[in-house]
Design a protein around this motif. Structure first.
Motif, short mmCIF file in Angstrom:
data_model
loop_
_atom_site.label_atom_id
_atom_site.label_comp_id
_atom_site.label_asym_id
_atom_site.label_seq_id
_atom_site.Cartn_x
_atom_site.Cartn_y
_atom_site.Cartn_z
N SER A 13 0.58 -1.03 -0.38
CA SER A 13 -0.27 -0.21 -0.09
C SER A 13 1.28 1.04 -0.01
O SER A 13 1.37 1.15 -1.28
N TYR A 40 -6.92 -1.76 1.95
CA TYR A 40 -7.19 -2.11 1.05
C TYR A 40 -6.58 -3.52 0.64
O TYR A 40 -6.52 -3.81 -0.71
N GLU A 41 -5.57 -3.53 0.73
CA GLU A 41 -4.43 -5.18 0.33
C GLU A 41 -4.23 -5.84 1.40
O GLU A 41 -3.75 -5.94 2.55
N THR A 93 -10.57 -6.27 -4.54
CA THR A 93 -9.98 -6.18 -5.44
C THR A 93 -11.09 -4.72 -6.06
O THR A 93 -10.04 -4.08 -6.86
N ARG A 96 -9.48 -1.68 -4.18
CA ARG A 96 -8.93 -1.11 -5.46
C ARG A 96 -9.00 -0.44 -7.19
O ARG A 96 -8.50 0.68 -6.88
N ARG A 99 -9.43 3.62 -6.63
CA ARG A 99 -8.60 4.05 -6.09
C ARG A 99 -7.91 4.14 -7.24
O ARG A 99 -7.54 5.20 -7.35
N ASP A 100 -7.54 3.64 -8.26
CA ASP A 100 -7.10 3.57 -9.11
C ASP A 100 -8.08 4.46 -10.31
O ASP A 100 -7.08 5.68 -10.55
N ASN A 128 2.72 -1.01 -5.24
CA ASN A 128 1.74 -1.75 -6.01
C ASN A 128 0.95 -1.07 -6.37
O ASN A 128 -0.10 -0.21 -5.72
N GLN A 130 -1.91 -0.96 -8.26
CA GLN A 130 -3.18 -0.84 -7.84
C GLN A 130 -3.21 0.34 -7.17
O GLN A 130 -4.78 0.43 -6.86
N LEU A 131 -3.09 0.53 -6.33
CA LEU A 131 -2.46 1.62 -4.76
C LEU A 131 -1.97 2.19 -4.69
O LEU A 131 -1.02 2.34 -4.30
N SER A 133 -1.19 5.79 -3.47
CA SER A 133 -2.53 6.96 -3.24
C SER A 133 -1.64 7.98 -2.69
O SER A 133 -0.92 8.52 -3.72
#
Length: 144
Positions: A13, A40-41, A93, A96, A99-100, A128, A130-131, A133
């Protein structure tokens, strides 16, 4: 007296250390019970658990999620979760993916403000993809 750290983040994350390195640092600081609670992971839990077991530590599978309640954001730690539970995996999933989309909107907003390449720049700090932030955008902006 046992030492606990039940709120740690890794590169899965917005942390700066890989899960194994988070555990090694905790072991060096004499932590007895450790939870990895990435946003979230749960992908880093298996790696962290293996290293914690080798180090003689108790590992607690965890995750951190944020929820909004009455216009306030509340951070909730899930401790002792089942990292293999299909509904949990699917739900995280989906979060995430949202979040993207948010990260791409942040990058677009920064581009409109004259700061191009922010999404790509923040992505370089994300372990990651996908995250991505706000912390990753902040690191990019500070370097820029």
């Amino acid at each position: 007296m046992r030492r606990y750290d039940l709120h740690c983040h890794s590169t899965w994350s917005d942390g700066v250390l890989a899960p194994a390195d988070v555990v090694r640092r905790a072991a060096a600081n004499k932590v007895d019970v450790l939870a990895l609670t990435d946003h979230y992971e749960i992908g880093g839990n298996a790696e962290a658990r293996a290293v914690a077991t080798d180090a003689g530590m108790t590992f607690v599978d965890g995750v951190e999620v944020s929820v909004s309640y009455r216009q306030e954001t509340i951070h909730v730690l899930g401790l002792g979760i089942d990292s293999g539970q299909p509904a949990l995996v699917a739900g995280l999933t989906g979060i995430r993916q949202g979040r993207d989309a948010r990260a791409r909107r942040i990058g677009d907003s920064l581009a409109e403000a004259g700061i191009g390449g922010a999404y790509e720049g923040a992505r370089q700090y994300a372990g990651n993809e996908q995250l991505i932030s706000r912390a990753h955008f902040a690191r990019f902006l500070i370097e820029r």
